[in-house]
Every structure is written in structure tokens, then in C-alpha cells.
Motif scaffolding. Sequence first.
Motif, short mmCIF file in Angstrom:
data_model
loop_
_atom_site.label_atom_id
_atom_site.label_comp_id
_atom_site.label_asym_id
_atom_site.label_seq_id
_atom_site.Cartn_x
_atom_site.Cartn_y
_atom_site.Cartn_z
N GLU A 35 0.83 -1.21 0.00
CA GLU A 35 0.00 0.00 0.00
C GLU A 35 0.85 1.25 0.00
O GLU A 35 0.49 2.25 -0.62
CB GLU A 35 -0.94 0.01 1.20
CG GLU A 35 -2.11 -0.92 1.07
CD GLU A 35 -3.08 -0.80 2.21
OE1 GLU A 35 -2.88 0.02 3.13
OE2 GLU A 35 -4.08 -1.54 2.19
N ASN A 36 1.98 1.22 0.70
CA ASN A 36 2.85 2.40 0.73
C ASN A 36 3.36 2.77 -0.65
O ASN A 36 3.58 3.95 -0.94
CB ASN A 36 4.02 2.18 1.69
CG ASN A 36 3.60 2.29 3.14
OD1 ASN A 36 2.57 2.88 3.44
ND2 ASN A 36 4.37 1.69 4.02
N PHE A 39 0.43 4.56 -2.23
CA PHE A 39 0.30 5.90 -1.63
C PHE A 39 1.41 6.84 -2.10
O PHE A 39 1.16 8.01 -2.38
CB PHE A 39 0.31 5.83 -0.11
CG PHE A 39 -0.94 5.25 0.48
CD1 PHE A 39 -2.19 5.60 0.02
CD2 PHE A 39 -0.87 4.35 1.52
CE1 PHE A 39 -3.35 5.08 0.56
CE2 PHE A 39 -2.01 3.82 2.08
CZ PHE A 39 -3.25 4.18 1.61
N SER A 65 -9.45 2.15 5.91
CA SER A 65 -8.18 2.79 6.25
C SER A 65 -7.46 3.27 4.98
O SER A 65 -6.83 4.34 4.99
CB SER A 65 -7.27 1.84 7.03
OG SER A 65 -6.91 0.72 6.25
N LYS A 69 -6.65 7.34 4.13
CA LYS A 69 -5.30 7.80 3.77
C LYS A 69 -5.28 8.42 2.38
O LYS A 69 -4.62 9.44 2.14
CB LYS A 69 -4.31 6.65 3.86
CG LYS A 69 -4.07 6.17 5.28
CD LYS A 69 -3.22 4.93 5.31
CE LYS A 69 -3.12 4.37 6.71
NZ LYS A 69 -2.41 3.08 6.74
N GLY A 72 -6.71 11.80 2.49
CA GLY A 72 -5.72 12.72 3.06
C GLY A 72 -4.74 13.22 2.02
O GLY A 72 -4.41 14.40 1.97
#
Length: 89
Positions: A35-36, A39, A65, A69, A72
Motif C-alpha cells: 500500500e505504501n 500511496f 483505512s 489515507k 488525506g
Amino acid sequence: MKVLLLYFLIINFTVFIIAGYDKYQARKNKRRIPENTLFSLAFFGGSIGLLLAMLLFRHKTSKSSFIVKFCGILGIQITLIIVFLNYKK
């Protein structure tokens, strides 16, 4: 300006393809894209590509979640765009 547009086209296309591949891997129960990574690519300009992949492939749409994120990141990008446009005046 053309270089910036080309950058955004490439990064969004890349994120779209990677998210689609991740969804494919999820269906096959194979190794996934972190996921990072998604993102990071979204943060550096690929948020439209990730959003399109989320909607088209129904990828990560039930994971709250991830959505929080991602929102955001979108909020930060929208704020930066508004600040840039107001500063340019």
C-alpha cells in the motif's frame, strides 16, 4: 508546462496499471503491491490514476483505512494547488 503535463500523464498511467496489477494479484492470491507504494505514487502526482483504478477495478474500495489515507493525500494535493494558484496571482 508540457513537461509537467507529460509527467502527470506518465505517473497516473503508471499508478493505474500498478493498481490494476495489484487487483489481479489479489484475485489470484499472489504477492501484492505494498500500500505504501500505491500511496507514494499517488502522493507524487498519481492520485487521479489511483482513483480511476479504484473505481474501475473496485480496488481497495471496501478498505476504510486505505480510503481515509487516500483522501488525506487528495486533501493535501488540493490544498497545494489552491495555494499555488493564489500565489501565482
